[in-house]
Design an enzyme around this catalytic site. Structure first.
Site, short mmCIF file in Angstrom:
data_model
loop_
_atom_site.label_atom_id
_atom_site.label_comp_id
_atom_site.label_asym_id
_atom_site.label_seq_id
_atom_site.Cartn_x
_atom_site.Cartn_y
_atom_site.Cartn_z
N ASP A 174 -4.48 0.50 12.40
CA ASP A 174 -3.89 1.82 12.57
C ASP A 174 -4.95 2.83 13.02
O ASP A 174 -5.93 3.06 12.31
CB ASP A 174 -3.26 2.28 11.25
CG ASP A 174 -2.28 3.42 11.45
OD1 ASP A 174 -2.71 4.47 11.95
OD2 ASP A 174 -1.10 3.25 11.11
N HIS A 221 -9.41 -6.00 -8.52
CA HIS A 221 -10.70 -6.59 -8.88
C HIS A 221 -11.19 -5.90 -10.15
O HIS A 221 -10.68 -4.84 -10.53
CB HIS A 221 -11.72 -6.44 -7.74
CG HIS A 221 -12.09 -5.01 -7.43
ND1 HIS A 221 -12.87 -4.24 -8.26
CD2 HIS A 221 -11.78 -4.21 -6.38
CE1 HIS A 221 -13.03 -3.05 -7.74
NE2 HIS A 221 -12.36 -2.99 -6.60
N SER A 277 -9.34 0.15 -3.13
CA SER A 277 -8.96 -1.09 -3.82
C SER A 277 -7.71 -0.86 -4.66
O SER A 277 -7.63 0.09 -5.43
CB SER A 277 -10.10 -1.56 -4.72
OG SER A 277 -11.25 -1.85 -3.97
#
Length: 415
Positions: free
Chosen positions: A349, A229, A364
Site C-alpha cells: 500500500d 509475540h 505488532s
C-alpha cells in the site's frame, strides 16, 4: 563371472537407488515436519490442505477424500500421499467457526515481572580502595531472573535492597532462573564506599511498559489478544516472566520510518491509568488476558490455518490517533512448521509505505484480513527490508485466548 562393464553398471544402479532412497526419506521427513499437528474444520467441511494439494486423508479404498465430518468433536486423521502412503497422524477438531471482534487499535501495556531481571553490572568501590562485583563473583549473568535472596522474595528493587541489608555483609543464598531452570548460588554483599550501602553490583528491572496493537477481543469469552509475540526486556531480549499486568487506552502520536538496517517505531502515549484489561499470558505467541470493557471493532469469522493462502490481503493498523485503517499487503509465503512465524508479508500500500516505510515496531498485533476473515496478525519486521515481515495465524492466537479464559475461570473459582 559378470563382465566388468556389467559389474560397473550394476554398481551405478545400486548407487542411484541408494541416492533415490535417501532423497525420498529426506523429502518425506521434510513433509512430515511441514504438515500441521492439528487442523480445525466446520461440521461437514472436508479435510483439504490447499498448500499440500498432493496430501489427503488416508483411504484404504482409494484416493477419494472422504473425510467430511459432521459431528462436533476431536478426531484423529492420518494424512497420506495420494490417499495410500501414510505420512502423519494429526488431530482434527470439528467446531463451529468462531467469530471475534477485530480491532487494530493501539493499547498500552504495563507489566510486572516475576522476580528481578538482571540487566547490567557495575563494579563497586570498597573502603580499601579496591573494586569488586559480588553478583558476577556469584556467577550471575545478564538475563538471569533473581526470585529470592535469603528468605526474601525479590519481586521488586526495594525487596533486593531489604534482602542485602538483612544479610549485613554475610554470604546469602540466591535463587534465580536461567533458561527456564531454577538454580542457586551464594552471594556476599559488598558495602559500597560511595554510598555506604550494602550492594550486589547488579542492575535489575522489575517492570516494563510499551505500546502495541490489539488484534481481537472475544466478547463471549471476555478475553483479548494482541502483539503476536512476547513482551521482552529491551536490554537482554529475555521474555518477561509475568507476575501481573494490565492494558490501558493509548493514542499514537507519531512514527519514525523504518529503513534498511534500522526498524521504525510507532510513538504513543497512555490516555489513562484506568485498566481496560488484565494480562494473563505473556507467551511466544503474544499477550492475552481478560477484558474489563467492550472493545470497538468489526465482527469477523476466523480463518482456519489451512484456509490461509498466498496473495492479496489487508492489515488493519493505527498510525495516528486511536482508529485503525486498512492497508494492502501481499502474503508471500505460508508455513505450518514454526507456529510463531506462519506468514511472510510484504506491504504494497503506497499510503502506508509513505507513512512508515513498511512494518514498524508497535505495529505488532495488527490484524491480517483475507477474504473477509481474520487470518492472523503482524509479529515482526525484517530488519534488512522494512517493507516485509512475519505474521502468526489467528487460529494459534485464538487457542491462546481460550487458555487465558480458562485461567481466568479457574482463578475466579479459587477465590
Amino acid at each position: 563371472m559378470l563382465h566388468p562393464e556389467r559389474q560397473t553398471h550394476r554398481r551405478w544402479l545400486k548407487l542411484i537407488a541408494a541416492y533415490l532412497a535417501v532423497g525420498a526419506a529426506v523429502a518425506l521427513g521434510w513433509l512430515y515436519c511441514s504438515l500441521p499437528d492439528r487442523v480445525y474444520l466446520e461440521p461437514g467441511q472436508s479435510l483439504a490442505l490447499s498448500r499440500f494439494c498432493y496430501v489427503e486423508p488416508l483411504n484404504v479404498l482409494g484416493s477419494q477424500n472422504a473425510a467430511a465430518t459432521q459431528a462436533v468433536g476431536s478426531y484423529q486423521a492420518t494424512l497420506s500421499l495420494g490417499g495410500w502412503l501414510p505420512i502423519k497422524t494429526i488431530r482434527t477438531v470439528v467446531t463451529e467457526r468462531p467469530e471475534v471482534t477485530v480491532c487494530g487499535t493501539p493499547f498500552g501495556v504495563k507489566m510486572f515481572s516475576e522476580g528481578a531481571l538482571v540487566v547490567g553490572f557495575s563494579d563497586l568501590e570498597r573502603s580499601d580502595g579496591g573494586t569488586s562485583n559480588p553478583a558476577k563473583s556469584a556467577g550471575l549473568r545478564l538475563g538471569d531472573r533473581v526470585i529470592r535472596i535469603g528468605g526474601t522474595p525479590t519481586e521488586d528493587n526495594d525487596a533486593i535492597k531489604t534482602a542485602l541489608d538483612a544479610a549485613d555483609g554475610q554470604p546469602v543464598e540466591v535463587i534465580y532462573i536461567r533458561n527456564g531452570e531454577q538454580l542457586q548460588t551464594t552471594l556476599t554483599p559488598c558495602r559500597d564506599a560511595s554510598t555506604g550501602q550494602w550492594r550486589a553490583g547488579m542492575w535489575v528491572r522489575d517492570s516494563s511498559a510499551g505500546v502495541g496493537t490489539l488484534t481481537f477481543s472475544d466478547p463471549e469469552m471476555g478475553v483479548f489478544a494482541g502483539l503476536g509475540h512476547p513482551i521482552s526486556d529491551s536490554d537482554t531480549g529475555e521474555s518477561i516472566a509475568l507476575r501481573s499486568g494490565e492494558i490501558v487506552p493509548c493514542q499514537i502520536t507519531g512514527c519514525s520510518k523504518g529503513t534498511i538496517g534500522s526498524p521504525g517505531e510507532l510513538k504513543g502515549r497512555f490516555l489513562s491509568s484506568h485498566a481496560i484489561g488484565s494480562i494473563r499470558i505473556n507467551s511466544e505467541y503474544g499477550v492475552y488476558g481478560v477484558t474489563r470493557t467492550r472493545f470497538s471493532g468489526q465482527t469477523l469469522p476466523i480463518a482456519f490455518a489451512q484456509e490461509v493462502t498466498t496473495g492479496e490481503a489487508e492489515i488493519w493498523t493505527t498510525t495516528q490517533g486511536e482508529s485503525p485503517k486498512a492497508y494492502r499487503i501481499l502474503i508471500e509465503k505460508i508455513s505450518d512448521a514454526d507456529k510463531r512465524r506462519n506468514m511472510v508479508l510484504r506491504v504494497t500500500d503506497p499510503a502506508l509505505l509513505a507513512q512508515t516505510g513498511g512494518i514498524v515496531q508497535g505495529m505488532s498485533g495488527s490484524p491480517i484480513v483475507q477474504n473477509s476473515r481474520l487470518v492472523g496478525a503482524v509479529t515482526h519486521v525484517l530488519v534488512n527490508d522494512p517493507t516485509r515481515g512475519y505474521g502468526i495465524f489467528a487460529q494459534t492466537m485464538l487457542e491462546q485466548a481460550e487458555i487465558a479464559a480458562e485461567m481466568s475461570s479457574n482463578h475466579a473459582m479459587a477465590k
